[in-house]
Scaffold this motif. Structure first.
Motif, PDB file in Angstrom:
ATOM      1  N   PRO A 381       0.793  -1.242   0.000  1.00 39.83           N
ATOM      2  CA  PRO A 381       0.000   0.000   0.000  1.00 39.83           C
ATOM      3  C   PRO A 381       0.820   1.286   0.000  1.00 39.83           C
ATOM      4  CG  PRO A 381      -0.109  -1.128   2.129  1.00 39.83           C
ATOM      5  CD  PRO A 381       0.527  -2.086   1.178  1.00 39.83           C
ATOM      6  N   ALA A 382       2.076   1.222   0.406  1.00 39.04           N
ATOM      7  CA  ALA A 382       2.889   2.447   0.375  1.00 39.04           C
ATOM      8  C   ALA A 382       3.365   2.779  -1.023  1.00 39.04           C
ATOM      9  CB  ALA A 382       4.090   2.295   1.304  1.00 39.04           C
ATOM     10  N   MET A 383       3.375   1.812  -1.918  1.00 34.41           N
ATOM     11  CA  MET A 383       4.009   2.000  -3.217  1.00 34.41           C
ATOM     12  C   MET A 383       3.160   2.791  -4.206  1.00 34.41           C
ATOM     13  SD  MET A 383       7.054   1.168  -3.353  1.00 34.41           S
ATOM     14  CE  MET A 383       8.336   0.196  -2.597  1.00 34.41           C
ATOM     15  N   GLY A 384       1.876   2.995  -3.885  1.00 36.76           N
ATOM     16  CA  GLY A 384       1.062   3.828  -4.760  1.00 36.76           C
ATOM     17  C   GLY A 384       1.591   5.252  -4.874  1.00 36.76           C
ATOM     18  N   ALA A 385       2.412   5.665  -3.903  1.00 31.44           N
ATOM     19  CA  ALA A 385       2.996   7.002  -3.956  1.00 31.44           C
ATOM     20  C   ALA A 385       4.213   7.075  -4.863  1.00 31.44           C
ATOM     21  CB  ALA A 385       3.394   7.451  -2.538  1.00 31.44           C
ATOM     22  N   PHE A 386       4.750   5.919  -5.256  1.00 30.16           N
ATOM     23  CA  PHE A 386       6.035   5.915  -5.958  1.00 30.16           C
ATOM     24  C   PHE A 386       6.007   5.195  -7.308  1.00 30.16           C
ATOM     25  CE2 PHE A 386       6.935   5.615  -1.303  1.00 30.16           C
ATOM     26  CZ  PHE A 386       7.169   6.968  -1.129  1.00 30.16           C
ATOM     27  N   GLY A 387       4.906   4.568  -7.647  1.00 30.67           N
ATOM     28  CA  GLY A 387       4.786   3.914  -8.947  1.00 30.67           C
ATOM     29  C   GLY A 387       3.332   3.906  -9.362  1.00 30.67           C
ATOM     30  N   ASN A 388       3.069   4.021 -10.657  1.00 25.46           N
ATOM     31  CA  ASN A 388       1.683   3.972 -11.119  1.00 25.46           C
ATOM     32  C   ASN A 388       1.389   2.731 -11.958  1.00 25.46           C
ATOM     33  OD1 ASN A 388       3.085   4.841 -13.433  1.00 25.46           O
ATOM     34  ND2 ASN A 388       2.436   6.979 -13.152  1.00 25.46           N
ATOM     35  N   MET A 389       2.385   1.853 -12.106  1.00 22.52           N
ATOM     36  CA  MET A 389       2.199   0.564 -12.774  1.00 22.52           C
ATOM     37  C   MET A 389       2.772  -0.487 -11.824  1.00 22.52           C
ATOM     38  SD  MET A 389       3.541   2.012 -16.444  1.00 22.52           S
ATOM     39  CE  MET A 389       3.658   0.426 -17.247  1.00 22.52           C
ATOM     40  N   LEU A 390       1.889  -1.209 -11.136  1.00 23.63           N
ATOM     41  CA  LEU A 390       2.283  -2.142 -10.087  1.00 23.63           C
ATOM     42  C   LEU A 390       2.213  -3.554 -10.654  1.00 23.63           C
ATOM     43  CD1 LEU A 390       0.258  -0.466  -7.205  1.00 23.63           C
ATOM     44  CD2 LEU A 390       2.595   0.022  -7.962  1.00 23.63           C
ATOM     45  N   ARG A 391       3.382  -4.096 -11.013  1.00 22.30           N
ATOM     46  CA  ARG A 391       3.406  -5.320 -11.812  1.00 22.30           C
ATOM     47  C   ARG A 391       3.595  -6.555 -10.955  1.00 22.30           C
ATOM     48  NH1 ARG A 391       8.021  -7.473 -14.759  1.00 22.30           N
ATOM     49  NH2 ARG A 391       7.408  -9.342 -13.640  1.00 22.30           N
ATOM     50  N   SER A 392       2.835  -7.587 -11.292  1.00 23.13           N
ATOM     51  CA  SER A 392       2.917  -8.847 -10.574  1.00 23.13           C
ATOM     52  C   SER A 392       4.180  -9.605 -10.949  1.00 23.13           C
ATOM     53  CB  SER A 392       1.674  -9.694 -10.847  1.00 23.13           C
ATOM     54  OG  SER A 392       0.530  -9.037 -10.335  1.00 23.13           O
ATOM     55  N   PHE A 393       4.533 -10.543 -10.091  1.00 23.16           N
ATOM     56  CA  PHE A 393       5.839 -11.193 -10.165  1.00 23.16           C
ATOM     57  C   PHE A 393       5.935 -12.155 -11.342  1.00 23.16           C
ATOM     58  CE2 PHE A 393       9.357 -13.796  -8.350  1.00 23.16           C
ATOM     59  CZ  PHE A 393      10.259 -12.759  -8.177  1.00 23.16           C
ATOM     60  N   ASP A 394       7.174 -12.471 -11.746  1.00 20.24           N
ATOM     61  CA  ASP A 394       7.455 -13.296 -12.926  1.00 20.24           C
ATOM     62  C   ASP A 394       6.757 -14.653 -12.855  1.00 20.24           C
ATOM     63  OD1 ASP A 394       9.253 -11.204 -12.736  1.00 20.24           O
ATOM     64  OD2 ASP A 394      10.874 -12.289 -13.698  1.00 20.24           O
ATOM     65  N   CYS A 395       6.105 -15.008 -13.951  1.00 23.28           N
ATOM     66  CA  CYS A 395       5.469 -16.334 -14.064  1.00 23.28           C
ATOM     67  C   CYS A 395       5.338 -16.669 -15.548  1.00 23.28           C
ATOM     68  CB  CYS A 395       4.124 -16.370 -13.363  1.00 23.28           C
ATOM     69  SG  CYS A 395       2.967 -15.045 -13.820  1.00 23.28           S
ATOM     70  N   PRO A 396       6.434 -16.853 -16.268  1.00 17.12           N
ATOM     71  CA  PRO A 396       6.381 -17.037 -17.722  1.00 17.12           C
ATOM     72  C   PRO A 396       5.482 -18.191 -18.142  1.00 17.12           C
ATOM     73  CG  PRO A 396       8.515 -17.728 -16.828  1.00 17.12           C
ATOM     74  CD  PRO A 396       7.801 -16.998 -15.731  1.00 17.12           C
ATOM     75  N   ALA A 397       4.516 -17.892 -19.002  1.00 15.87           N
ATOM     76  CA  ALA A 397       3.610 -18.866 -19.614  1.00 15.87           C
ATOM     77  C   ALA A 397       2.662 -19.506 -18.616  1.00 15.87           C
ATOM     78  CB  ALA A 397       4.385 -19.952 -20.371  1.00 15.87           C
ATOM     79  N   ASP A 398       2.577 -18.991 -17.391  1.00  8.10           N
ATOM     80  CA  ASP A 398       1.733 -19.594 -16.355  1.00  8.10           C
ATOM     81  C   ASP A 398       0.502 -18.721 -16.144  1.00  8.10           C
ATOM     82  OD1 ASP A 398       0.569 -20.676 -14.076  1.00  8.10           O
ATOM     83  OD2 ASP A 398       2.504 -21.189 -13.166  1.00  8.10           O
ATOM     84  N   SER A 399      -0.591 -19.068 -16.809  1.00  7.89           N
ATOM     85  CA  SER A 399      -1.796 -18.250 -16.732  1.00  7.89           C
ATOM     86  C   SER A 399      -2.421 -18.313 -15.340  1.00  7.89           C
ATOM     87  CB  SER A 399      -2.812 -18.696 -17.786  1.00  7.89           C
ATOM     88  OG  SER A 399      -3.210 -20.037 -17.578  1.00  7.89           O
ATOM     89  N   THR A 400      -2.313 -19.458 -14.672  1.00  5.89           N
ATOM     90  CA  THR A 400      -2.862 -19.567 -13.317  1.00  5.89           C
ATOM     91  C   THR A 400      -2.126 -18.639 -12.369  1.00  5.89           C
ATOM     92  OG1 THR A 400      -3.522 -21.867 -13.684  1.00  5.89           O
ATOM     93  CG2 THR A 400      -3.323 -21.143 -11.400  1.00  5.89           C
ATOM     94  N   ALA A 401      -0.794 -18.662 -12.416  1.00  5.15           N
ATOM     95  CA  ALA A 401      -0.011 -17.785 -11.547  1.00  5.15           C
ATOM     96  C   ALA A 401      -0.311 -16.323 -11.842  1.00  5.15           C
ATOM     97  CB  ALA A 401       1.476 -18.073 -11.702  1.00  5.15           C
TER      98      ALA A 401
END
Length: 584
Positions: A381-401
């Motif tokens: 919740p603190a990062m909304g002040a410092f980034g406007n694109m909050l990207r989820s962690f690496d999961c190549p080719a894994d649609s479930t993840a």
């Protein structure tokens, strides 16, 4: 999250403490210097309670305990795939601004919550123990809070019907106290990224061609990932630190950026400004400030607690944006700073807070419409002040993840918009493989990283269709009321509602409740492996128009019928979509 060093094997072995009722069936003990500390529980509006602890200048331990009841799982921001119950001898972590958040949610078999908490201040390093106490038949959470001049505050939410429902007021509490970065429209449009498509084997010619195709398909931005910089080869980081282009790949980097921007795309470049490799020209200058190895190969980590390091990082990022005409940056590996946590020095989270605040001010002075991507695990919740694109962690080719991680990220994200990990699929696979990846990113801004010029026509049709549907349904998917269900079930039925439109994506064979009389349109997305969706029609009998699309967007069937209450089955191909509109 960083695993803690061992102390007592279980919480039952710790020195006893005096517990008192706190909220619902939760009890609390608060210790400061080994003695009971004064505390109070106050209402904070919107369903949030605040536990206030007055113990200035000393470490504080907060112990929470709740009877197991019908407990089924425990969600926390760093849970990843471990969202079922763990024993208290196993559940240990250290969190900070750059690595997760001291928060958690215990829930029962119906999905209703038994305990929901979070620290009001998401910045300092906090140590936690959590899990099932085998000796006491309870679930416990112990938080070790560092000394502070101000009273410590922990947030609690009374029992709620679901984890998402309990975390929603917490997110609102944080949002009301966050000076969120503005979110330009380009941050809310599909994005094409070079990483999985090219890894580090990028050059100006290839990227320009992909940008041309991406603009036609409706993408709004492009990220040039790792590999543009000198020594950006071999998947290691021994050459990072200078952040200048590899002129063999990009002879005129600024000119290349200008060419791509002329297509209508915004342009971001990857940077990991806290990493320092021995091959960098600046290594000798900055090595004294990078005394610990990174968790990625070949590099050390600059210690952000040094003001010289913070100034260097800001200057470097501003130089890259200004010199090459970029719209923003993808800032990576901030969590590597946690190698300096718990070393007896200053708090790493506080240092990163200052660094990011300085970085935002400096970059916005150069680019008022700045795009700044931050990546899990530091999108709390603190990062909304410092980034406007909050990207989820690496999961190549894994649609479930991608589905699970984007929904997890959104539960406590404030300000910015959540982005998926870039989508990767096999161009030689059936079209369903492409559609499944796009469906997995439904509840976030979709990033895509495939070579667009090598996709077969059917895949391009699917990409075009799903991106168009995503844009049409963006108010529901990004801003609507989202209910994903139990975290340990991996969110297999997700509902999003806004503006009288209801979107439901289902990822396993189960009956989907539908109430067509309550919504102008119901959109059902078949993410399962069956070629049907079973409906549990609720409410009054209603004439409806049904339109069924295949995974590539082709209309397979359009029919008018009447829905009566009860179960019925619709033929919808796997990775297809059906629209239901009232036809009264």
């Amino acid at each position: 999250m960083t695993t803690l060093a061992p102390e007592a094997v279980t919480t039952a072995e710790l020195a006893p403490a005096r517990y008192a009722p706190l909220l619902d069936t939760v009890e609390v003990a608060v210790l400061a210097d080994g003695t009971d500390a004064e505390w109070s529980l106050e209402g904070a509006g919107a369903g949030v309670k605040v536990l206030r602890i007055d113990a200035p200048g000393v470490p504080v331990e907060v112990r929470l305990t709740v009877p197991l009841g019908d407990a089924a799982g425990y969600w926390h921001p760093g849970a990843d795939w471990r969202r079922t119950l763990v024993a208290d001898w196993e559940g240990r972590a250290t969190v900070s601004l750059a690595d997760s958040l001291a928060a958690g949610c215990l829930y029962d078999s119906t999905g209703a919550t038994l305990l929901t908490f979070a620290t009001a201040d998401p910045v300092p390093e906090v140590s936690l123990r959590y899990g099932v106490s085998e000796e006491n038949d309870t679930h416990v959470v112990h938080l070790h809070l560092p000394p502070a001049d101000q009273p410590h505050r922990l947030l609690f939410v009374p029992r709620a019907p679901s984890v998402a429902g309990a975390l929603r007021p917490l997110r609102g509490w944080y949002a009301a106290r966050t000076d969120a970065m503005p979110v330009p429209d380009a941050a809310r449009l599909p994005l094409w990224c070079t990483w999985y498509a090219y890894n580090q084997d990028v050059d100006a010619v290839e990227v320009t061609e992909q940008a041309r195709l991406a603009a036609v398909l409706g993408f709004g931005a492009l990220i040039l990932d790792d590999g543009w910089q000198r020594y950006g080869n071999g998947r290691g980081y021994a050459g990072v630190g200078d952040w200048t282009p590899d002129t063999a790949k990009f002879p005129d980097f600024a000119g290349h950026v200008e060419t791509v921007r002329a297509t209508g795309l915004r342009y971001l470049a990857w940077i990991a400004p806290l990493l320092l490799g021995p091959n960098a020209d600046c290594h000798a200058r900055w090595a004294p400030y990078a005394t610990r190895a990174a968790g990625v190969p070949g590099a050390h980590v600059l210690d952000p607690r040094h003001p010289e390091v913070r100034a260097h990082v800001v200057d470097t990022c501003v130089r890259v944006v200004r010199e090459y005409g970029l719209d923003g940056l993808k800032v990576d590996f901030l969590d590597e700073a946690m190698v300096y946590a718990n070393d007896g020095g200053e708090d790493v989270g506080r240092a990163l807070l200052q660094l990011l605040a300085d970085l935002r001010v400096a970059l916005e002075a150069v680019r008022p419409e700045l795009l700044l991507e931050l990546r899990q695990p530091y999108v709390g919740p603190a990062m909304g002040a410092f980034g406007n694109m909050l990207r989820s962690f690496d999961c190549p080719a894994d649609s479930t993840a991608n589905r699970v991680r984007t929904l997890d990220t959104a539960l406590l994200a404030t300000g910015g918009v959540v982005h998926s990990d870039p989508l990767l699929w096999d161009a030689g696979a059936p079209v369903e493989a492409a559609a499944r990846q796009l469906i997995g990113a439904l509840h976030a801004v979709p990033q895509v990283s495939v070579r667009l010029d090598t996709l077969p026509a059917e895949h391009l049709d699917a990409l075009r269709f799903w991106l168009a549907e995503w844009r049409r349904l963006r108010p529901q998917l990004l801003e609507g009321a989202v209910e994903p269900g139990r975290p340990d079930e991996q969110y297999t039925l997700v509902e999003s509602v806004a503006d009288a439109v209801r979107v439901v994506d289902v990822h396993t064979e189960r009956a989907v409740p539908v109430r067509p009389a309550e919504h102008a349109e119901t959109v059902l997305v078949n993410g399962s492996t069956a070629d049907r969706i079973v409906l549990d029609v609720q409410g009054v009998q209603l004439p409806v128009e049904i339109t069924v699309h295949g995974p590539d967007g082709r209309i397979i069937e359009r029919v008018q019928t009447t829905f009566a209450p009860g179960l019925c089955s619709l033929r919808v191909p796997r990775t297809g979509l059906v629209k239901i509109r009232g036809n009264a």
